[in-house]
Design a protein around this motif. Structure first.
Motif, short mmCIF file in Angstrom:
data_model
loop_
_atom_site.label_atom_id
_atom_site.label_comp_id
_atom_site.label_asym_id
_atom_site.label_seq_id
_atom_site.Cartn_x
_atom_site.Cartn_y
_atom_site.Cartn_z
N LEU A 172 0.85 -1.21 0.00
CA LEU A 172 0.00 0.00 0.00
C LEU A 172 0.88 1.25 0.00
O LEU A 172 0.62 2.21 -0.74
CB LEU A 172 -0.94 0.00 1.21
N GLU A 173 1.92 1.21 0.81
CA GLU A 173 2.82 2.36 0.91
C GLU A 173 3.55 2.58 -0.43
O GLU A 173 3.60 3.70 -0.94
CB GLU A 173 3.84 2.10 2.03
N ARG A 174 4.07 1.48 -0.97
CA ARG A 174 4.83 1.56 -2.23
C ARG A 174 3.97 2.10 -3.37
O ARG A 174 4.47 2.75 -4.29
CB ARG A 174 5.35 0.16 -2.57
N HIS A 175 2.67 1.82 -3.32
CA HIS A 175 1.78 2.26 -4.41
C HIS A 175 1.06 3.57 -4.12
O HIS A 175 0.26 4.02 -4.95
CB HIS A 175 0.75 1.16 -4.73
N GLY A 176 1.33 4.15 -2.97
CA GLY A 176 0.60 5.38 -2.63
C GLY A 176 1.50 6.56 -2.37
O GLY A 176 1.03 7.69 -2.18
N PHE A 177 2.81 6.32 -2.37
CA PHE A 177 3.76 7.39 -2.08
C PHE A 177 4.86 7.37 -3.12
O PHE A 177 5.26 6.31 -3.59
CB PHE A 177 4.37 7.17 -0.68
N SER A 178 5.34 8.55 -3.50
CA SER A 178 6.44 8.60 -4.45
C SER A 178 7.41 9.70 -4.08
O SER A 178 7.01 10.86 -3.91
CB SER A 178 5.89 8.87 -5.86
N SER A 179 8.68 9.35 -3.96
CA SER A 179 9.66 10.38 -3.60
C SER A 179 9.94 11.30 -4.79
O SER A 179 10.50 12.38 -4.63
CB SER A 179 10.95 9.73 -3.10
N THR A 203 -3.17 9.79 2.66
CA THR A 203 -3.94 8.56 2.46
C THR A 203 -3.22 7.62 1.49
O THR A 203 -2.39 8.05 0.70
CB THR A 203 -5.34 8.87 1.93
N ARG A 204 -3.58 6.33 1.57
CA ARG A 204 -2.99 5.30 0.72
C ARG A 204 -4.12 4.46 0.14
O ARG A 204 -5.23 4.44 0.67
CB ARG A 204 -2.09 4.38 1.57
N GLU A 236 -8.93 8.85 -2.11
CA GLU A 236 -10.11 8.28 -1.46
C GLU A 236 -9.92 6.80 -1.16
O GLU A 236 -10.86 6.01 -1.22
CB GLU A 236 -11.34 8.46 -2.38
N GLY A 237 -8.69 6.41 -0.89
CA GLY A 237 -8.41 4.99 -0.68
C GLY A 237 -8.56 4.23 -1.98
O GLY A 237 -8.01 4.62 -3.00
#
Lengths: 533, 533
Positions: free
Chosen positions: A91-98, A106-107, A151-152
């Motif tokens: 979830l983290e890998r697909h919801g955050f980008s450096s 949200t993720r 929105e998740g």
């Protein structure tokens, strides 16, 4: 007339709001404003009123954890246990980008890994039933928060759909799945003496490239994604599978749905297959660089080249700051002149390339280039071009500490306005005191300000944001755009209305509502609906 | 006020509005069919079911004489007495075309002559109020019944909006009104050393060219209208004025509305202004012609040229019948070899043109060209090219009597399929016994069958219609399209569903309904709504 609420029968307990939703746009009235250099003609259109475009508003309600719990077993029935996960790391890998200018808290609440168009379709049907948002994901290199899960919802990672399906050498086209990267594709095509011109950031894949309508350094000669895609297979919000067009190079068969999806940032459907136009590899490609005393001299060289009609393969401009950063990064074979520098690509037959280089060399001399180095072979060419290729990376390498954020802006203006806005951008960034360089696709009037700032310092962040906003406003005043190739995403929504006006944006929303009435396809991107509180 | 009746079919029969409309598509079920050479993957998509796309249907009710009588004084209030007419001669002139493959019995009930975007907007508001159809008209050269007044209504002739508004030489673009002709525009641009590449039939104007998404002989090198328009100002059905985009050469700012309107055939709005991309005039243009023993040899020459990546300016193929017709017309300075003949255009620097000609000459020899004549100067070039330019005219000139109709078909297939379908087309037309020639934009896989037939002989007409239909089906089987550049209009509606399937067409209709819920913008073109009887 306010057509109150769009009601749909609920499924799984989810209901569209049944209260008194109000179309806020009609209550608050339309902001009227005038825009600097635009003619009155244009300004008037940006503030007019429309009955068609504002007669409805949507009140999206999204499925969350409870709905996902119902959806998971249904999805796993045909996609298997590994087909969808709720693993927090994923979830983290697909919801955050450096990489991204912007991240949110949200993720996604699940990540799916479909293997076929049919799986995507079946999954979309289930998500649609439970009002679960669907967010496409391929290369993950987007810069404007395109895959942020506002929105998740379910992130759909196309990692398993990475095949080149058909190469039609004689037809000059190729059919690919969304997770084919442009670099890998070009490796495959090289053997057939063909290539696919759009060349955005390394790591980008076809799905995302369609989503943002991206381009790169080859665009001034070969066009952007919009000029290089023949058809798309798309899964709509309810699982309907459509193919936008057949495979001829030309067609006038109805509305141009292909281009409607290109640049729609996943808000209208998920691309599961694309047929791409190919170009024959030029016999020869040569590279040259020419440093100038000032941006204005370099720009005047570009203008003269464009006026000749010479089809230069690429026309890239890096400013003095960027050239210094490249030198400081220290991974280049040579030290460059720390001056505004043009990087040029020439391609064609050996005689044609020679002729182009001679003509451009003459123009460079006339416009006071300090020097003009051209590569005599591919190896020298690669060495010369590497400074251009490494522009963004060398800025990132120059980060002093982990608080540093990189903001890679993206604007485009009519060709003649580029020198003016670049100079203004430099002056504005100088005032803020942060490190900021300019990299421009000068043959397109498209440029990036790559800004290094302390993202954890609210004052510095606000100052940079303000400078970028002013710059975007200036681009719009000059009849330009807030984004030439990176797309709107989350970050540029606020600028889009300044650029296009309420009614043009209203038309986009109307199309979105018609195709995705539940607003489950990548919600919160490009524009916001006025949701009743 | 007439309300459109909209209804959501389905279990429970939720109604969106009052009335007794029936969505016939859901009653009759969906025709499933398989298509020859298409993969199962594609065939499946053409027959799938969709909840989003088929949940509503419109039942348009159009204003007629009584409503026009109310509208006329309101329109004349700001457009003057001459601003709108009901003169029968004008109605006839704007509702019938001897060029068109197809004419119908109905005519518009009024013709308006607006002078500004604002007048168009005010007039559309009034037409919208009275549900009067609105049909755009500029050059009137359409071939597929695009301006046929299927439901009466007001034909909007842009004759007074024929100005070139701004030429931005350094930005390489121009802002024009819809009744600027492409030929007149290029006369103006010549002085600035610029040109606008799309070159459809003589007499075509920008408004109609946007409508059909047309192209011409320059498209294989410079692209079609879709690649050469930067933005559009459009009046929507209710009078809302929008501008699709600003003026930079590249933009990723939201949905590509510009391309949505290009090829929408006046069904989504009226274009009142367009910004067009310009190209610098090549230093030199040379023309060559090469006759071949067979279509297959000529096609193999084209394939080899395309495989080199040479950017030939135009690559046109005329068959033996067409060459004979040209000779018979007798207005050419020379007699041509009555064999399948390639017409080629080369452009660029003198050295570049020389190199291109040499390369193509070698390929022509390899592929057994009977000869290869190239023009050494512009005068010779114009003479050689005139046979290509006069193709359609010479067919018309060969009409024996006033019963003869000219049917100019238009299909496109992937490049490699062109020789096959041309040979099949010739065999099919031979069987019918009518005079039929082939003219192909071979560099695009786009071709026309120009058929001369007795339009007053029902049997001959039916036979030709059947042959054309079979040919279109074959083009579709070969992953091609029923129209490469002429558009759908009235004539090709029945083919479009065969080409794209119910769902893709459903998506187009959904967009149409969202933007023009009363269906007043050029009704009956591209597709039909399932109207309840």
């Amino acid at each position: 007339m306010i057509d109150p609420i769009v009601r749909r029968p609920g499924s799984g307990g989810i209901r569209w709001s049944t209260g008194k939703a109000l179309a806020l746009s009609t209550l608050t009235g339309l902001a009227t404003y005038s825009i600097g250099l635009l003619s009155n003609r244009d300004a008037a259109y940006k503030a007019s009123n429309s009955s068609i475009l504002r007669d409805r508003t949507v009140v999206p309600k999204y499925g969350a954890k409870a709905e996902l719990d119902k959806a998971l077993p249904e999805i796993r029935e045909f996609m298997g246990e590994d087909g969808i996960t709720t693993d927090p790391e994923e979830l983290e890998r697909h919801g955050f980008s450096s990489w991204s200018t912007y991240n949110i808290d949200t993720r996604p609440i699940a990540v799916a890994f479909p293997k076929t168009t049919e799986e995507v379709s079946k999954m979309a049907k289930i998500c649609h039933k439970y009002h679960l948002p669907i967010i496409g994901y391929s290369g993950g290199t987007s810069l404007e928060g395109h895959f942020s899960a506002t929105e998740g919802g379910v992130c759909v990672d196309f990692v398993h759909m990475d095949k080149v399906l058909d190469i039609h050498v004689e037809d000059l086209d190729v059919v690919v799945q969304p997770s084919v990267g442009w670099q890998e594709l070009n490796e495959v095509l090289k053997e057939k003496n063909l290539f696919f011109p759009p060349d955005p950031g390394p790591g980008a894949k076809i799905g995302g490239m369609v989503g943002t309508g991206c381009s790169g350094t080859n665009a001034s000669r070969y066009g952007t994604m919009r000029e290089n895609v023949l058809n798309l297979t798309v899964v709509l919000a309810d699982g309907t599978i459509i193919k936008t067009r057949q495979r001829p190079r030309k067609s006038s068969a109805g509305y141009d749905l292909t281009r409607l999806f290109i640049g729609s940032e996943g808000t209208l459907g998920l691309v599961t297959e694309a047929t791409l136009k190919l170009t024959v590899l030029p016999e020869q490609t040569r590279v040259a660089i020419a440093p100038f005393e000032s941006i204005r001299d370099a720009a005047s060289c570009v203008a003269k080249i464009m006026a000749t009609g010479l089809q230069v393969g690429a026309l890239e401009l890096l400013d003095d700051v960027q050239m210094k950063v490249v030198n400081d990064a220290g991974d280049q074979a040579r030290k460059y002149d720390e001056k505004p520098t043009l990087f040029l690509k020439f391609s064609g037959s050996p005689a044609g390339v020679k002729e182009q280089i001679e003509k451009v060399q003459t123009i460079a001399k006339e416009t006071k280039a300090r020097s003009f180095d051209f590569a005599r072979n591919d190896k020298e060419g690669a060495d010369l071009w590497s400074a251009r290729k490494e522009a963004l990376w060398s800025m990132i390498a120059s980060q002093q500490n982990e608080n540093d954020g990189v903001w890679n802006t993206d604007m485009a203006v009519p060709l003649s306005k580029l020198p003016m806005i670049i100079e203004e951008a430099k002056a504005k960034m100088d005032k803020t005191g942060v490190l900021a360089s300019i990299v421009a696709h000068a043959g397109d009037g498209n440029f990036h300000n790559i800004i290094l700032y302390n993202k954890n310092d609210p004052a510095e962040k606000a100052m940079v944001e303000q400078a970028v906003h002013e710059l975007v406003q200036r681009a719009i005043e000059l009849d330009g755009t807030c984004t030439g190739e990176h797309g709107v995403g989350l970050v540029k929504k606020k600028y889009l209305v300044e650029e296009l006006g309420e009614d043009t944006l209203g038309l986009m929303k109307k199309i979105k509502m018609a195709i995705d009435p539940l607003d489950i396809m990548n919600p919160g991107k490009i524009f916001d609906f006025e949701v009743a509180k």
